[in-house]
Design a protein around this motif. Structure first.
Motif, mmCIF file in Angstrom:
data_model
loop_
_atom_site.group_PDB
_atom_site.id
_atom_site.type_symbol
_atom_site.label_atom_id
_atom_site.label_comp_id
_atom_site.label_asym_id
_atom_site.label_seq_id
_atom_site.Cartn_x
_atom_site.Cartn_y
_atom_site.Cartn_z
ATOM 1 N N LEU A 136 0.938 -1.078 0.154
ATOM 2 C CA LEU A 136 0.225 0.070 -0.090
ATOM 3 C C LEU A 136 0.758 1.220 -0.213
ATOM 4 O O LEU A 136 0.447 2.383 -0.459
ATOM 5 C CB LEU A 136 -1.002 0.057 1.172
ATOM 6 C CG LEU A 136 -1.703 -1.168 1.541
ATOM 7 C CD1 LEU A 136 -2.552 -0.957 2.844
ATOM 8 C CD2 LEU A 136 -2.831 -1.251 0.401
ATOM 9 N N ALA A 137 2.109 1.040 0.463
ATOM 10 C CA ALA A 137 2.854 2.176 0.844
ATOM 11 C C ALA A 137 4.315 1.956 1.301
ATOM 12 O O ALA A 137 4.341 0.385 1.664
ATOM 13 C CB ALA A 137 2.336 3.346 1.793
ATOM 14 N N GLU A 138 5.345 2.631 1.434
ATOM 15 C CA GLU A 138 6.530 2.234 1.955
ATOM 16 C C GLU A 138 6.714 3.216 3.254
ATOM 17 O O GLU A 138 6.413 4.404 3.072
ATOM 18 C CB GLU A 138 7.671 2.402 0.782
ATOM 19 C CG GLU A 138 9.075 2.034 1.199
ATOM 20 C CD GLU A 138 9.859 1.992 0.032
ATOM 21 O OE1 GLU A 138 9.506 2.162 -1.022
ATOM 22 O OE2 GLU A 138 11.170 1.763 0.104
ATOM 23 N N LEU A 139 7.553 2.504 4.098
ATOM 24 C CA LEU A 139 7.835 3.604 5.259
ATOM 25 C C LEU A 139 9.346 3.728 4.795
ATOM 26 O O LEU A 139 10.241 2.706 4.854
ATOM 27 C CB LEU A 139 7.942 2.738 6.399
ATOM 28 C CG LEU A 139 8.549 3.605 7.755
ATOM 29 C CD1 LEU A 139 7.619 4.733 8.123
ATOM 30 C CD2 LEU A 139 8.529 2.725 8.865
ATOM 31 N N LEU A 186 7.889 10.244 11.147
ATOM 32 C CA LEU A 186 7.716 9.126 10.059
ATOM 33 C C LEU A 186 7.601 9.728 8.708
ATOM 34 O O LEU A 186 6.953 10.587 8.631
ATOM 35 C CB LEU A 186 6.885 8.195 10.496
ATOM 36 C CG LEU A 186 6.888 7.609 11.999
ATOM 37 C CD1 LEU A 186 5.460 6.580 12.081
ATOM 38 C CD2 LEU A 186 7.882 6.786 12.077
ATOM 39 N N ILE A 187 8.198 8.812 7.742
ATOM 40 C CA ILE A 187 7.782 9.215 6.255
ATOM 41 C C ILE A 187 7.168 8.154 5.775
ATOM 42 O O ILE A 187 7.855 7.056 5.677
ATOM 43 C CB ILE A 187 9.130 9.818 5.719
ATOM 44 C CG1 ILE A 187 9.669 11.028 6.480
ATOM 45 C CG2 ILE A 187 8.856 10.294 4.361
ATOM 46 C CD1 ILE A 187 10.999 11.576 5.876
ATOM 47 N N PHE A 188 6.004 8.445 5.197
ATOM 48 C CA PHE A 188 5.407 7.348 4.336
ATOM 49 C C PHE A 188 5.409 7.816 3.036
ATOM 50 O O PHE A 188 5.186 8.913 2.476
ATOM 51 C CB PHE A 188 4.052 7.020 4.811
ATOM 52 C CG PHE A 188 3.953 6.815 5.936
ATOM 53 C CD1 PHE A 188 4.104 5.325 6.669
ATOM 54 C CD2 PHE A 188 3.712 7.518 7.263
ATOM 55 C CE1 PHE A 188 3.841 4.967 7.757
ATOM 56 C CE2 PHE A 188 3.413 7.159 8.602
ATOM 57 C CZ PHE A 188 3.781 5.884 8.854
ATOM 58 N N SER A 189 5.905 6.812 1.939
ATOM 59 C CA SER A 189 5.702 7.123 0.750
ATOM 60 C C SER A 189 4.979 6.172 -0.416
ATOM 61 O O SER A 189 4.686 4.952 0.057
ATOM 62 C CB SER A 189 7.229 6.991 0.360
ATOM 63 O OG SER A 189 8.274 7.904 0.979
ATOM 64 N N LYS A 190 4.802 6.791 -1.492
ATOM 65 C CA LYS A 190 3.930 6.140 -2.496
ATOM 66 C C LYS A 190 4.940 5.092 -3.210
ATOM 67 O O LYS A 190 6.150 5.097 -3.166
ATOM 68 C CB LYS A 190 3.655 7.092 -3.499
ATOM 69 C CG LYS A 190 2.468 6.605 -4.306
ATOM 70 C CD LYS A 190 1.761 7.989 -5.217
ATOM 71 C CE LYS A 190 2.405 7.482 -6.746
ATOM 72 N NZ LYS A 190 1.886 8.707 -7.394
#
Lengths: 401, 346
Positions: free
Chosen positions: A246-249, A396-400
């Protein structure tokens, strides 16, 4: 190059919805979950609005699929529901197939039941039903959730006040990167309690109206309750199962403000450090961030401190930001988990989430939050901030993907 | 990765390691319930700013003092990170706030006990005193809380995020809690004062400075640690753990066990014990009682034994060898059905 950490499942229960679908719907329509409590019986019921999950403990037990309804704290019930949803969404059928662990966080654990116990116990030490005190420690809800997930693997509990769940997600990623786990269910849960309502009330940081994060007239927070969990998986694990993430941390940073036990430094040094560390760990630069889900409690102190840190980190070019606590309330130890789920929803639905109740620009800042949702925004990276008492700050950074 | 233990401290019912041959006194509540309590430092103000001491609960005092003594012992002014573990946190403050909100019907409450009741109070207070802006975290509740703090420190160091980490645990015992623990049946109040029981509520604080750099003054080397989350196959899991660190069970000099008393046959460690016919069997709960972070006391004890090359008589259950005292394995079943393993070398 560090191992990549993917998110394959998300689960949430909060005052704006009992599952991810309901929550997304509320976000779309700018609905708030703040109001008069039905379950929590405080003397301040009509005076102090809260973000309460709309279901009673019995209804929560049913939703959690629990037959033994008497022995679970509300924190455990909320946690079971959200963690189960995350596992289901991640399409995990055999939880012990890979080396899987649970990192759960909470600030008050089973305090709702301890309060019932103490009503009798404080008068007579031989009184009070023991089942109501057996869930007091923070680890009980974690063990309970692990049992309900049939998890045989590692579990542990983090309690760093309002940054707890963000730290749980960060620890989960580090355990996977260091080879201690293939998959981690990470997040947090906190139920409303008289303890926290009265605690924050005695500190005089509860707004009697709807909270107004980053507004000149803001005068405190609204406490909320709920739970939010994500399923983190290693790249190998993803390859083996053929799942789509769904996403990447991509980034995480933890730093201590070391300024005051309950207040943040005026210039937001700890926040600045946590955000900077998150950027560095993920090789991400400020201009790559499309949206910030701020900590934004609505207290005069937090929003000023966080705002100053953002202006510094982003060198005046602060991207879209909002505080979803204006809709959910501040869910304390669960907030980092709930906001992780909301950040991922923002990426997947190409939607900048709104900050409710914002009217007036803060004098000390040049930035203001997004008032209404913005659709069709390609968000590649979201920064999510969680700052706690004691200066325990985590970003935290969540990425597409 | 191997870690070096550069500094240690513990505030416990037995006091310092020099005092280790004197068993701690069994205390009694008004109702005659037995427990152990810490021998506290005579003067806190030597280590903590006197202005701050006044408002501190006992948990804060023992936790913070132990952490600061530990840094002093390691001759380290500023750690890179601070990590703590606690079972019930500052339970005196939680209890105080809970009672006062009930008695005062939620009116006119003093916020201090609420502020100090959060589980991260001590890790953040230490950071505040040192002005340490580095990584800071706290693990809480039943299950592996001190153990996860150690694992966290290990990962920070192996990821080159930190080089010196202050890691520790604290749990205080209060009167209301003793009453509840006995009512819950976690402890049984035998009429006769059983001199060798470790199955009494206890408390304590212990801190360690861990580092990746070896030096002459190190206490010991932490070769490996593991948290096993299931009671099934415990002895197989221990064998696997030893394999990982290329040591055979027959070469383990001493095993420090979390047993409640010296009656090994009736303990739930019997499978574990069968693995180590040639090792000395030791126990620690007679010196500190039982509490959620008692693994930290065990680690402090084992570290001292390796450094001093002396096993105190009162912790020996079975002396099976007189070989060179070069390693100790700690096996402690912790609350929440997990088992902690620590392998230490001289």
């Amino acid at each position: 190059m560090s191992k990549r950490i993917f998110i394959t499942g998300t689960g949430i229960v909060s005052s704006i919805g009992n599952n991810e679908k309901e929550v997304l719907e509320s976000l779309r329509y700018g609905r708030s979950g703040i109001g008069i409590s039905k379950t929590l019986q405080s003397v301040y019921r009509d005076e102090i609005p809260v973000g309460e999950v709309s279901l009673s403990n019995n209804e929560l037990s049913e939703l959690a699929g629990i037959t033994n309804k008497i022995s679970n704290s509300r924190t455990a019930l909320l946690g079971i529901i959200a963690a189960k949803e995350a596992v289901t969404n991640a399409r995990i059928t055999n939880i012990n197939e890979f080396k899987t662990g649970l990192i759960s966080s909470t600030s008050v654990g089973g305090m709702d039941r301890s309060e019932i116990f103490y009503k009798d116990f404080s008068k007579n030490k031989l009184k009070g039903r023991l089942r109501n005190i057996a869930t007091h420690d923070c680890g009980e809800s974690t063990q309970n959730i692990a049992n309900k997930l049939n998890l045989n693997g590692f579990y542990t509990t983090i309690s760093t006040a309002c940054s707890s769940a963000a730290n749980a997600i960060m620890l989960g990623a580090r355990l996977i990167r260091n080879g201690y786990a293939d998959r981690i269910i990470a997040g947090g849960s906190d139920a409303l309690s008289l303890f926290t309502i009265n605690g924050f009330n005695s500190l005089m940081i509860l707004d009697r109206n709807f909270c107004r994060p980053f507004d000149e007239t803001r005068s405190g927070l609204n406490i909320g309750e709920g739970a939010g969990y994500v399923v983190l998986e290693s790249e190998e694990c993803l390859n083996k199962t053929g799942k789509i993430a769904l996403a990447e941390l991509t980034g995480y940073g933890n730093a201590c403000d070391a300024f005051h036990q309950t207040a943040s430094s005026p210039e937001g040094y700890g926040a600045y450090l946590a955000i900077s560390k998150a950027f560095k760990s993920g090789n991400i630069t400020p201009e790559m961030i499309g949206y910030i889900n701020v900590h934004g409690t609505g207290t005069p102190n937090n929003d000023l401190s966080e705002g100053m840190a953002l202006q510094k980190v982003f060198d005046g070019k602060v991207p879209y930001f909002s505080s979803t606590k204006s809709a959910t309330g501040h869910t304390l130890g669960a907030s980092g988990g709930i906001e992780a789920v909301l950040s991922i929803l923002a990426i997947r639905n190409k939607m900048v989430l709104p900050s409710l109740n914002f009217m007036e620009q803060m004098k000390e800042l040049t930035i203001c939050p997004v008032k209404q949702k913005i659709d069709n925004v390609e968000i590649n990276h979201v920064l999510s901030n969680s700052f706690g008492f004691g200066g325990n700050n985590t970003s935290l950074i969540f990425s597409k993907v | 990765m191997e870690l070096y233990i550069k500094g240690i401290n513990s505030i416990s019912p037995v006091g310092s390691f020099d005092n280790i041959d004197n068993l701690p006194e069994v205390k009694l509540t008004d109702e005659g319930l037995k427990y152990y309590s810490c021998i506290e430092p005579a003067v806190y103000k030597e280590i903590i700013n006197p202005v701050l001491i006044r408002r501190m609960s006992r948990a804060m005092k023992i936790g913070i003092a132990s952490a600061l003594f530990c840094l002093k012992d390691a001759k380290l002014e500023m750690p890179d990170s601070i990590i703590t573990g606690t079972g019930l946190g500052c339970v005196e403050d939680s209890d105080k706030f809970l009672v006062s909100l009930i008695e005062n019907e939620e009116k006119m409450l003093n916020p201090t006990p609420f502020i100090q009741s959060t589980h991260n109070t001590i890790s953040s207070q230490i950071a505040l005193m040192l002005k340490c802006h580095g990584y800071n975290s706290t693990y809480a509740g039943r299950g592996a809380c001190f153990e996860t703090a150690m694992l966290d420190a290990l990962m920070l160091i192996s990821d080159n995020e930190a080089s010196n980490v202050l890691v520790g645990a604290y749990d205080e015992l209060i009167q209301n809690q003793i009453k509840i623990l006995y009512r819950l049946g976690q402890f049984r109040n035998y009429k006769k004062l059983n001199n060798i029981s470790g199955n009494l509520p206890g408390e304590g604080a212990a801190f360690f400075v861990l580092s990746d750099k070896q030096s002459e003054t190190d206490y010991a080397k932490l070769v490996g640690m593991e948290i096993i989350s299931s009671d099934n196959y415990l002895s197989e899991n221990i064998s696997e753990f030893l394999n990982k660190y290329s040591i055979e069970s027959k070469n383990i000099n001493s095993v420090l066990l979390g047993v409640e008393n010296t009656n090994l046959e009736n303990s739930n460690y019997s499978d574990v014990i069968n693995l180590f016919p040639f090792s000395n069997l030791l126990w620690f709960k007679r010196l500190c009682g039982e509490y959620m972070t008692d693994s930290a006391f065990a680690l402090w004890l084992a570290t001292n034994i390796l450094k001093s090359q002396k096993i105190p008589e009162n912790i020996i259950i079975r002396k099976n060898n007189t070989n060179a005292l070069d390693n100790i394995l700690i096996v402690n079943k912790i609350s929440g059905n997990q088992t902690a393993l620590f392998l230490l070398k001289k």
